[in-house]
Design a protein around this motif. Structure first.
Motif, PDB file in Angstrom:
ATOM      1  N   UNK A 141       0.822  -1.210   0.000  1.00 25.38           N
ATOM      2  CA  UNK A 141       0.000   0.000   0.000  1.00 25.38           C
ATOM      3  C   UNK A 141       0.858   1.262   0.000  1.00 25.38           C
ATOM      4  N   UNK A 142       2.043   1.190   0.600  1.00 19.50           N
ATOM      5  CA  UNK A 142       2.963   2.333   0.646  1.00 19.50           C
ATOM      6  C   UNK A 142       4.387   1.822   0.498  1.00 19.50           C
TER       7      UNK A 142
ATOM      8  N   UNK B 215      10.118   1.696  -4.627  1.00 18.39           N
ATOM      9  CA  UNK B 215       9.404   2.678  -5.436  1.00 18.39           C
ATOM     10  C   UNK B 215       7.930   2.330  -5.582  1.00 18.39           C
ATOM     11  N   UNK B 216       7.079   3.356  -5.603  1.00 12.79           N
ATOM     12  CA  UNK B 216       5.675   3.145  -5.943  1.00 12.79           C
ATOM     13  C   UNK B 216       5.379   3.633  -7.354  1.00 12.79           C
ATOM     14  N   UNK B 217       6.419   4.117  -8.037  1.00 13.11           N
ATOM     15  CA  UNK B 217       6.292   4.643  -9.397  1.00 13.11           C
ATOM     16  C   UNK B 217       7.487   4.170 -10.220  1.00 13.11           C
ATOM     17  N   UNK B 218       7.221   3.762 -11.453  1.00 18.41           N
ATOM     18  CA  UNK B 218       8.291   3.380 -12.375  1.00 18.41           C
ATOM     19  C   UNK B 218       9.194   4.593 -12.613  1.00 18.41           C
ATOM     20  N   UNK B 219      10.465   4.455 -12.217  1.00 18.47           N
ATOM     21  CA  UNK B 219      11.405   5.556 -12.366  1.00 18.47           C
ATOM     22  C   UNK B 219      11.348   6.582 -11.250  1.00 18.47           C
ATOM     23  N   UNK B 220      10.542   6.344 -10.213  1.00 19.32           N
ATOM     24  CA  UNK B 220      10.375   7.317  -9.146  1.00 19.32           C
ATOM     25  C   UNK B 220      11.320   7.098  -7.982  1.00 19.32           C
ATOM     26  N   UNK B 221      10.947   7.635  -6.809  1.00 23.50           N
ATOM     27  CA  UNK B 221      11.755   7.534  -5.602  1.00 23.50           C
ATOM     28  C   UNK B 221      12.052   6.070  -5.283  1.00 23.50           C
ATOM     29  N   UNK B 222      13.312   5.778  -4.995  1.00 27.29           N
ATOM     30  CA  UNK B 222      13.846   4.454  -4.665  1.00 27.29           C
ATOM     31  C   UNK B 222      13.987   3.535  -5.882  1.00 27.29           C
TER      32      UNK B 222
ATOM     33  N   UNK C  36       0.717  -1.395  -8.049  1.00 21.18           N
ATOM     34  CA  UNK C  36      -0.316  -1.516  -9.093  1.00 21.18           C
ATOM     35  C   UNK C  36      -1.441  -2.430  -8.627  1.00 21.18           C
ATOM     36  N   UNK C  37      -1.070  -3.572  -8.063  1.00 21.90           N
ATOM     37  CA  UNK C  37      -2.091  -4.528  -7.625  1.00 21.90           C
ATOM     38  C   UNK C  37      -2.922  -3.947  -6.481  1.00 21.90           C
ATOM     39  N   UNK C  38      -2.261  -3.288  -5.536  1.00 20.54           N
ATOM     40  CA  UNK C  38      -2.983  -2.670  -4.421  1.00 20.54           C
ATOM     41  C   UNK C  38      -3.983  -1.633  -4.934  1.00 20.54           C
ATOM     42  N   UNK C  39      -3.528  -0.757  -5.828  1.00 20.05           N
ATOM     43  CA  UNK C  39      -4.426   0.281  -6.365  1.00 20.05           C
ATOM     44  C   UNK C  39      -5.581  -0.360  -7.133  1.00 20.05           C
ATOM     45  N   UNK C  40      -5.302  -1.388  -7.929  1.00 18.91           N
ATOM     46  CA  UNK C  40      -6.348  -2.064  -8.691  1.00 18.91           C
ATOM     47  C   UNK C  40      -7.377  -2.688  -7.757  1.00 18.91           C
ATOM     48  N   UNK C  41      -6.929  -3.230  -6.647  1.00 19.40           N
ATOM     49  CA  UNK C  41      -7.838  -3.919  -5.732  1.00 19.40           C
ATOM     50  C   UNK C  41      -8.696  -2.959  -4.913  1.00 19.40           C
TER      51      UNK C  41
END
Length: 921
Positions: free
Chosen positions: A461-462, A469-476, A503-508
């Motif tokens: 979730x976080x 990272x929670x974003x492709x190319x983002x932080x971490x 992605x899976x968390x957001x989709x769910x």
């Protein structure tokens, strides 16, 4: 989590991160969409309805669509049919008779007609097929590269246990790209020897590819995939050799209660072998077995965990040796099997029922767990980093790697390796949700985490909270354009997995926000169940060994289309969830503003105490109806893609109203359907089943309890004597006598009695196991049962159980013995001096101070008498089943929902009870 993995490539390592970069110009009228990879060859093709390919045309398909050459062939390696009616055929490419590694292509049919195809293909030219190195020379280079002190083939017994042999080497063609982003040429492959190298000191296992011309190490593909990148550095005396089982007495598969370390008391399956029970389950696939490595590293030296009475209690197993962790491992493997079987229709990790073996107490303070290609292995943890690594999500994660091996087989490096890890986390979360939904579903390893400042190993979730990272190319984010080695976690597979996890968390569950690359998003979740179906189809049907996140987006959207239809809410959510994590664009719909027509003829049927079934006539739309929203009153209850919906979670004897609205891909909602009103029926109680599978040798002959004095003549493993009942007062002690009956030989029997004191339909609450007796040949056996002052007044169930060679639990099926159910009417303390009636209650004689009217009654029942303060009431039918309860308030009691018949109302203030019959018209 081991400090040292194999020494990996110090020279340039071949990279396999192929991105979906373009749509190909379509000239074939049979094709509606074609995606190409970096080598300019199709990675996926979707066909028009007019395409005429049949399921016998595979060779022609490959020639037409891929340009398959005469010296190339595709060999079919697997055919599967899924629950949605699709048939999937998977093929392996050979060039001049040599396997092209990772070159798999799949054809997808529905109703015998080809609808799509996808995979990895190489149009090879100028391929070298004659090696210059011998197999032995290549093998020595592979061994030199790994540099281990010991290998599994050097201990033959352990190798046999793992079904492993010293590798002989396989000659393959290995597709290669020297640097990320460089366009691969047609002849950019290497003739290579492939060796499956299993080292035991330090532990590692993976496929090593040695260039058959130059001797260079080309690639290492890890088979052993540890739980995380973080690394560092007595059992019960009744254990027996796990390779042997007694044949001198009865052997049976039985259920047992197990006090796990992380998930409370759970029901597991065990095997009675001789006079003890072991962690062996033969009810799922070809078996689920759990063994004790006794802090060693030899699998053949492992022994069974055993128990004398099959009651695996905390007193026995919550010890300094962490033996209760083995109960988590066994239960976790069982629930993992159950999840894949019941949710996805998959029979074990290979879909062929293969046995799942778990080995616990590996090495000393070992801070990791892994799947080694054959079995599960769990360390005890150091306590500084982790506790024993046997939690339910860890089991689901590691067996998830086995699922991947038998489906997408994602190469363990770069983006494909990150998705390999992510899918394991996804399945760990799904299995935890399936087996223990009250846990922290979106944290991975929260039960085992012991590091200061960490809530878990990873957070779905976080992801940022645990350095992902929670974003492709983002932080971490770790740049995958590197040379993959053990020291860089194969270019960040355990770190970059956070993107697909999120992605899976957001989709769910849905999420609104702005990601690290500035994209604002708003995703409506589709539930974890639907998200899991899309993820499983993505992994098992579409992804291939070297897939990238871009490939996953394209294939994930196609998976949602397959399952829920083009333009559906699920397709929109899948697309936008990828957009939310920085992969691809947001869903684009037309400027359609026309709402669908309102659903018609909404009706309810099959209403029970907690459910009802809704159905309606389909709506129409100028484009397409994508689904329906169901409303309970004005609150959104759920959604459906069909014209039916099963409503659950309702309360008994309660009025509800429902309506439905249609929706389309642009988000337009129709006007409301008609409203349908229902009133749920009375609640019903369904008890778990329990029985002896055979009562031929021993059974219950007689039960005496209160006024119950029943000589049983039944010869089945379960007898329903709930029509036989007795009164029992709170605070009063009663003697129970059970007489066993043996056909010939006298066997040792264990006994248990259960009473549902709170009348909630189970025997699982504290104090409801009211009497047990250890195994003996005594006849009869007797005990004392005292009815607690907190027991709910009225009729409830008593379960009497007799089991061969063990104390029974309330809900198990066991091999030999019998279970009988009776009824008991729990009364207040003190005598009631009135006549008894059929339901086992006491009816009050009519007096001028008490009135119950009208009787017979249609809708409202009035109760009138002096000194009526502090009374509760309950209404039961003539079978003693409770229908309505409440407090007497002076207002009439609504009985309009009752069926026609005779009922009994009982009034009780704790010291006095009034009972009266009435008739419902």
């Amino acid at each position: 989590m081991e400090k040292k993995l194999p020494k990996i490539v110090t020279t340039t390592v071949i990279m396999f991160t192929f991105s979906l970069t373009a749509f190909s110009q379509i000239t074939d009228k049979r094709v509606s969409q074609k995606n190409v990879s970096e080598n300019g060859l199709p990675s996926s093709i979707i066909f028009n309805e007019s395409a005429s390919y049949k399921d016998s045309d595979s060779r022609k398909v490959f020639q037409d669509q891929l340009g398959l050459k005469e010296n190339q062939s595709f060999a079919k390696i697997r055919t599967e049919t899924d629950k949605d009616g699709y048939t999937h055929e998977k093929f392996q490419l050979y060039n001049q008779g040599i396997k092209v590694e990772f070159a798999n292509y799949s054809l997808h049919y529905k109703s015998g007609k080809l609808v799509s195809m996808n995979g990895e293909y190489y149009d090879l030219e100028n391929v070298e097929t004659t090696p210059k190195l011998s197999t032995d020379e290549a093998f020595n280079k592979a061994i030199s590269q790994i540099g281990a002190k010991q290998y599994l083939w050097e201990t033959p017994l352990d190798a046999k246990e793992m079904n492993y042999e010293k590798p002989k080497g396989e000659l393959v063609l290995l597709p290669a790209m020297e640097d990320q982003g460089q366009k691969r040429t047609r002849d950019n492959v290497r003739l290579a020897y492939k060796f499956d190298i299993y080292a035991t000191n330090p532990v590692s296992r993976g496929d090593v590819y040695i260039d058959a011309i130059t001797g260079k190490v080309l690639f290492y593909n890890a088979t052993i995939k540890h739980l995380g990148k973080y690394s560092h550095g007595k059992s019960k005396a009744t254990s027996i050799d796990h390779s042997k089982a007694s044949s001198s007495s009865k052997v049976a598969i039985v259920a047992a209660n197990a006090a796990t370390r992380y998930s409370g008391t759970q029901v597991i399956q065990t095997t009675l072998s001789g006079s003890s029970y072991r962690l062996a389950d033969a009810t799922r696939g070809l078996g689920i077995n759990t063994f004790n490595m006794q802090k060693g590293t030899s699998y053949t030296a492992a022994v069974n965990f055993t128990d004398a009475d099959n009651n695996w209690t905390a007193a026995e197993y919550a010890n300094t040796n962490k033996d209760n962790g083995a109960l988590d491992a066994h239960w976790g493997a069982e629930k993992t099997y159950d999840y894949w079987s019941s949710v996805h229709g998959r029979n074990s990790f290979d879909n062929a029922g293969t046995i799942i073996k778990s080995y616990v107490h590996y090495s000393n303070a070992y801070d990791n767990a892994y799947w080694n290609g054959s079995v599960m292995t769990y360390g005890d943890g150091s306590g500084t980093y982790f506790d024993i690594l046997t939690s339910i999500d860890v089991a689901g994660h590691e067996i998830g790697h086995a699922i991947c091996s038998y489906t997408a087989n994602l190469a363990y490096q770069k983006e494909s390796g990150a998705m390999n890890e992510a899918f394991s986390d996804i399945w760990g979360a799904c299995i935890e949700y399936f087996a223990a939904p009250t846990k922290s579903i979106w944290l991975i390893g929260e039960d085992i985490e012991r590091r200061s400042g960490h809530a878990a190993l990873r957070s779905m979730s976080n992801p940022n909270a645990e350095g992902q990272p929670d974003t492709y190319g983002g932080t971490y984010w770790i740049n995958p354009n590197c040379t993959p080695t053990e020291s860089n976690d194969y270019c960040g597979v355990h770190t970059n997995s956070g993107v697909l996890n999120h992605w899976f968390y957001i989709l769910a569950v849905g999420k609104t926000g702005t990601n690290d690359i500035g994209n604002a998003y708003n995703v409506t979740g589709i539930t974890i169940d639907k998200a899991a179906k899309i993820a499983y189809r993505l992994e098992s049907v579409y992804l291939t060994a070297n897939s990238t996140f871009a490939n996953a987006r394209t294939s994930g959207i196609q998976s949602a289309i397959d399952l829920y239809g083009a333009g559906s809410a699920e397709v929109i959510a899948t697309t936008n969830a990828f957009y939310a994590v920085g992969v691809g664009a947001a869903y684009s719909s037309s400027t359609d503003t026309t709402a669908p027509t309102a659903p018609a003829s909404l009706a309810a049927s099959g209403t029970t105490g907690t459910t009802t079934n809704l159905s309606w006539t389909a709506s129409t739309d100028n484009v397409a109806v994508t689904g329906y929203n169901i409303y309970q009153g004005t609150t959104l209850k759920g959604s459906s893609t069909t014209t039916t919906y099963a409503v659950t979670g309702l309360s008994a004897l309660t009025a509800y109203s429902f309506s439905v609205k249609a929706k389309d891909a642009a988000g337009n909602l129709s006007a409301s359907s008609n409203t349908v009103n229902i009133t749920t029926t009375a609640a019903t109680v369904t008890y778990c089943t329990s029985q002896g599978n055979s009562a031929a040798d021993e059974r219950i002959g007689k039960v005496v309890f209160g006024t119950i004095n029943n000589t049983s003549t039944g010869t089945t493993g379960y007898e329903n004597y709930t029509a036989v009942s007795t009164n029992a007062a709170r605070g009063t002690a009663y003697t129970i006598t059970i007489t066993p009956s043996w056909t010939s030989s006298v066997y040792s029997e264990g006994y248990a009695v259960f009473i549902d004191y709170n009348q909630d339909g189970d025997f699982a609450d504290s104090g409801e196991t009211v009497w047990t007796k250890a195994t003996s040949t005594t006849t009869p056996v007797t005990g004392t049962i005292t009815i607690p002052a907190t027991a709910t007044l009225g009729t409830t169930r008593v379960r009497v159980s007799m089991k061969y060679n063990g104390i029974p639990t309330s809900c198990e099926s066991f091999s030999y013995g019998q279970v009988e159910d009776y009824s008991i009417n729990i009364t207040a303390s003190g005598a009631i001096t009135n006549e008894e009636i059929a339901a086992g209650l006491v009816e009050t004689t009519e007096t001028s101070s008490f009135a119950l009217y009208p009787n017979p009654v249609a809708d409202e029942l009035n109760v009138s008498f002096l000194n009526n303060t502090g009374y509760t009431f309950r209404i039961v039918n003539t079978l003693g089943q409770q229908i309505i309860t409440g407090e007497l308030s002076g207002s009439p009691i609504d009985v309009s929902a009752l069926n026609t018949g005779v009922y009994i109302i009982e009034l009780n203030n704790g010291s006095k009870k009034i009972v009266k019959k009435f008739v419902k018209k």
